[in-house]
Design an enzyme around this catalytic site. Structure first.
Site, short mmCIF file in Angstrom:
data_model
loop_
_atom_site.label_atom_id
_atom_site.label_comp_id
_atom_site.label_asym_id
_atom_site.label_seq_id
_atom_site.Cartn_x
_atom_site.Cartn_y
_atom_site.Cartn_z
N LYS A 78 -3.20 -0.63 6.76
CA LYS A 78 -3.18 -1.29 5.45
C LYS A 78 -4.50 -2.03 5.28
O LYS A 78 -4.85 -2.91 6.06
CB LYS A 78 -2.01 -2.27 5.35
CG LYS A 78 -1.93 -2.97 4.00
CD LYS A 78 -0.74 -3.90 3.94
CE LYS A 78 -0.67 -4.63 2.61
NZ LYS A 78 0.47 -5.57 2.55
N ARG A 137 -0.20 -8.68 -7.39
CA ARG A 137 -0.18 -10.14 -7.29
C ARG A 137 0.58 -10.74 -8.47
O ARG A 137 1.28 -11.74 -8.33
CB ARG A 137 -1.62 -10.67 -7.23
CG ARG A 137 -2.48 -10.04 -6.13
CD ARG A 137 -2.34 -10.74 -4.81
NE ARG A 137 -2.91 -9.96 -3.72
CZ ARG A 137 -4.18 -9.96 -3.35
NH1 ARG A 137 -5.05 -10.69 -4.02
NH2 ARG A 137 -4.59 -9.24 -2.31
N GLU A 173 -4.82 1.49 15.01
CA GLU A 173 -3.67 0.76 14.48
C GLU A 173 -2.40 1.61 14.51
O GLU A 173 -1.32 1.14 14.86
CB GLU A 173 -3.97 0.30 13.05
CG GLU A 173 -4.98 -0.81 12.93
CD GLU A 173 -4.40 -2.18 13.23
OE1 GLU A 173 -3.23 -2.26 13.66
OE2 GLU A 173 -5.11 -3.18 13.02
N LYS A 195 -2.02 2.54 3.37
CA LYS A 195 -2.01 1.81 2.10
C LYS A 195 -3.37 1.15 1.92
O LYS A 195 -3.83 0.48 2.84
CB LYS A 195 -0.91 0.75 2.11
CG LYS A 195 -0.80 -0.04 0.81
CD LYS A 195 0.32 -1.08 0.89
CE LYS A 195 0.43 -1.84 -0.43
NZ LYS A 195 1.46 -2.90 -0.36
N TYR A 222 5.18 3.85 -8.26
CA TYR A 222 5.95 3.21 -9.33
C TYR A 222 6.43 4.23 -10.35
O TYR A 222 7.27 3.91 -11.20
CB TYR A 222 5.10 2.12 -9.99
CG TYR A 222 4.71 1.04 -9.01
CD1 TYR A 222 5.61 0.05 -8.65
CD2 TYR A 222 3.45 1.04 -8.40
CE1 TYR A 222 5.28 -0.92 -7.72
CE2 TYR A 222 3.11 0.07 -7.47
CZ TYR A 222 4.02 -0.91 -7.12
OH TYR A 222 3.69 -1.86 -6.19
#
Length: 326
Positions: free
Chosen positions: A197, A207, A234, A249, A314
């Site tokens: 990420k 936000r 990671e 991401k 979305y």
């Protein structure tokens, strides 16, 4: 091996031919719908920077989950926006807090017909907006945060989440959450690690969606956009710690990372088409600069082509409806 023996256009002649020879396909089950619920709302609240996306009430969230089931969407990732925040993000642990209650409500509505995922992160719940608790110098305290993450994970599993999505990028978060789940009897609760990420400028609309209280940035714990090899480290660490799935991401500016991770991962790989990606396409389409449906479909297909098994977007429900039509 030369023209005219080889005419690649032969396989592009008709829609049926293109369907037959397509190397990658989208299906509703590939899609995961991120959804926000805000405590205290009496009706859904539109998010101005994300046209078409809302902060849900309990009832509208349940309807969105039921619609996702009807459309064949694979999963739903829930984010909660509490009415009260503090430095420790304690509302995240309240069994009747906004996120844990939302998980329970969605589970009651759709049961096991939709994979219910919970965001394991403190940023929505802290009054400073960081993904973890702060030490005396204002630096995010990795190990103190892990202790809270373990409790958050158990609370969400108790509420009925099938999958937990630790998104805070704390070192060791997967092993701590896995151990907490095992010790609390949630052996079948899966962990989707936000393994790679990045600190990104494209998170801006998110936000607004979670009413973030953040001042400053998250560059001391989210990855540097300049780094590619580090993503593999990671991912390897999260796999060693027990991640059942891994995520990259954002998606748009990190398709090279996604391809790298997909090439080495022995577990399913997700990618998150984030709020800024959504907002750019919606804004361009609203101005008549691009074809909205074509751009949405192409953008998600590009993420799938780069190696994602599942895509958080979305547009999940809307795109699933288009796929069912065709």
């Amino acid at each position: 091996m030369s023209f005219p023996n080889h005419r690649p256009r032969r396989l592009r002649t008709t829609p049926a031919m293109r369907r037959l020879t397509a190397e990658n396909r989208l299906a509703p089950a590939d899609l995961i719908l991120p959804a926000f619920i805000r405590e205290g709302l009496t009706e859904p609240s539109p998010i101005s920077s994300m046209p078409g996306v809302v902060q849900h009430t309990t009832d509208s969230l349940k309807r969105a989950a039921a619609e996702a089931v009807q459309l064949g969407v694979g999963g739903i990732m829930l984010f909660g926006v509490p009415a009260v925040r503090d430095a420790q993000g304690t509302a995240s642990l309240d069994p009747d807090g906004v996120l844990n209650k939302a998980i329970r409500d969605v589970k009651a509505e759709v049961g096991d017909d939709l994979v219910i995922m919970g965001d394991v992160c403190l940023d929505e719940f802290t009054d400073h907006g960081h993904c973890g608790v702060l030490d005396a110098e204002g630096y995010v305290d990795n190990d103190a945060t892990l202790e809270i993450y373990g409790k958050m994970a158990v609370a969400q599993a108790d509420a009925g989440a099938h999958v937990l999505g630790p998104s805070g990028m704390m070192d060791g978060q997967i092993v701590v959450i896995r151990q907490a789940l095992e010790e609390s009897g949630h052996k079948n609760t899966a962990v989707l690690a936000y393994a790679a990420k990045y600190a990104s400028a494209f998170y801006g609309p998110f936000r607004e969606a979670v009413d973030s209280q953040l001042k400053g940035d998250r560059r001391t714990y989210q990855m540097d956009a300049a780094n590619r090899r580090e993503a593999i480290l990671e991912v390897e660490l999260d796999l060693e710690e027990g991640a059942d799935m891994v995520m990259v991401k954002p998606a748009m500016s990190y398709l090279d990372i996604l391809a790298d991770v997909a090439a080495m991962s022995p577990v399913p790989v997700s990618a998150y088409q984030i709020s800024g990606e959504y907002a750019m396409i919606e804004a361009a389409a609203a101005n008549g600069w691009i074809d909205r449906r074509g751009a949405i479909t192409e953008s998600v297909l590009g993420i799938k082509r780069a190696g994602a098994d599942t895509v958080l977007t979305y547009w999940a429900s809307e795109l699933a409806g288009w796929l069912k039509e065709s």
